[in-house]
Scaffold this active site. Structure first.
Site, mmCIF file in Angstrom:
data_model
loop_
_atom_site.group_PDB
_atom_site.id
_atom_site.type_symbol
_atom_site.label_atom_id
_atom_site.label_comp_id
_atom_site.label_asym_id
_atom_site.label_seq_id
_atom_site.Cartn_x
_atom_site.Cartn_y
_atom_site.Cartn_z
ATOM 1 N N ASP A 89 -54.619 36.530 24.951
ATOM 2 C CA ASP A 89 -54.099 35.166 24.939
ATOM 3 C C ASP A 89 -55.289 34.220 25.107
ATOM 4 O O ASP A 89 -55.864 34.135 26.200
ATOM 5 C CB ASP A 89 -53.116 34.939 26.084
ATOM 6 C CG ASP A 89 -51.809 35.716 25.927
ATOM 7 O OD1 ASP A 89 -51.790 36.711 25.180
ATOM 8 O OD2 ASP A 89 -50.821 35.321 26.570
ATOM 9 N N LYS A 150 -48.824 30.014 21.754
ATOM 10 C CA LYS A 150 -48.278 30.001 23.112
ATOM 11 C C LYS A 150 -48.351 28.580 23.648
ATOM 12 O O LYS A 150 -49.332 27.865 23.422
ATOM 13 C CB LYS A 150 -49.095 30.974 23.972
ATOM 14 C CG LYS A 150 -48.736 31.017 25.450
ATOM 15 C CD LYS A 150 -49.618 32.053 26.144
ATOM 16 C CE LYS A 150 -49.502 31.994 27.659
ATOM 17 N NZ LYS A 150 -50.388 32.971 28.334
ATOM 18 N N LYS A 175 -44.804 32.220 21.929
ATOM 19 C CA LYS A 175 -44.660 32.654 23.317
ATOM 20 C C LYS A 175 -44.465 31.398 24.165
ATOM 21 O O LYS A 175 -45.356 30.542 24.228
ATOM 22 C CB LYS A 175 -45.892 33.438 23.778
ATOM 23 C CG LYS A 175 -45.845 33.831 25.269
ATOM 24 C CD LYS A 175 -47.064 34.656 25.661
ATOM 25 C CE LYS A 175 -47.135 34.903 27.148
ATOM 26 N NZ LYS A 175 -48.319 35.724 27.538
#
Length: 213
Positions: A89, A150, A175
């Site tokens: 991430d 995300k 996400k």
């Protein structure tokens, strides 16, 4: 969505500045018990994979502000993968984006994606961006062949919002991370187009789902 599908869609998270190995092992224990993934600091990835080899382990790159050099982000990603990380991430360079240099954001993401064979999720930090900047960040991530976008690191004011998830899902799978602490909140994100939830409250989300059935 059943319980197993929900759990597999949660990245159970511990990323605070005071996180210890004991904290990480506790999250890994819960992830293994409930069938969740785990998202942990990069310094603990190797130990985490030894401790819980069957848990999908994500870690963070350029976290939490994203203003590392592209070379550092690439090397950090490769190191995390070498240590056993299953997913990365990465935080975009918010300052470059806000200055209008989405090309620089794209280029550093493309370099990282090309350097590792594991999924890369791109944290765009929605709370800091205008609508136009959110579109630019998502387009940069999609053009760089990232796997997911995300919403948040959890370190800026504000977290996941339905409107942001809807916008982001126009580009890539999403996400939703930041402030999601129950099944009702998670369900709203899934309904908006999210496919993954990032939360320190993974256990509470699964248990509140079970209570709602």
């Amino acid at each position: 969505m059943n319980r197993e599908e929900l759990a597999a869609s949660i990245d159970h998270t511990v990323l605070g500045p005071e996180t210890t190995l004991d904290d990480v092992e506790s999250v890994l224990d819960e992830a293994a018990e409930y069938g969740m993934n785990a998202c942990i600091p990069p310094c603990f990835v190797e130990e985490a994979k030894d401790y819980a080899p069957d848990v999908t382990v994500a870690t963070v790159i350029g976290f939490p502000h994203g203003n590392n050099t592209p070379e550092i982000k690439r090397d950090e990603g490769v190191d995390a993968w070498d240590n056993g990380a299953d997913e990365l991430d990465v935080v975009i360079n918010v300052g470059r984006l806000k200055a209008g240099d989405s090309g620089a954001v794209h280029d550093e993401l493309e370099e990282l994606v090309a350097a590792v064979p594991v999924p890369v999720k791109v944290i765009i930090e929605t709370a800091l961006l205008t609508e136009e900047e959110k579109h630019a960040a998502c387009k940069a991530a999609a053009d760089a062949d990232a796997d997911m976008v995300k919403t948040s690191t959890g370190f800026a004011d504000g977290g996941a919002a339905v409107a942001d998830v809807e916008l982001m899902s126009e580009y890539l799978p999403v996400k939703a991370s930041g402030g999601v602490g129950s099944w009702a909140e998670a369900q709203a994100m899934f309904d908006a187009g999210a496919v993954r939830i990032g939360a320190s409250s993974g256990v509470a989300i699964v248990e509140s789902f079970e209570e709602s059935e």
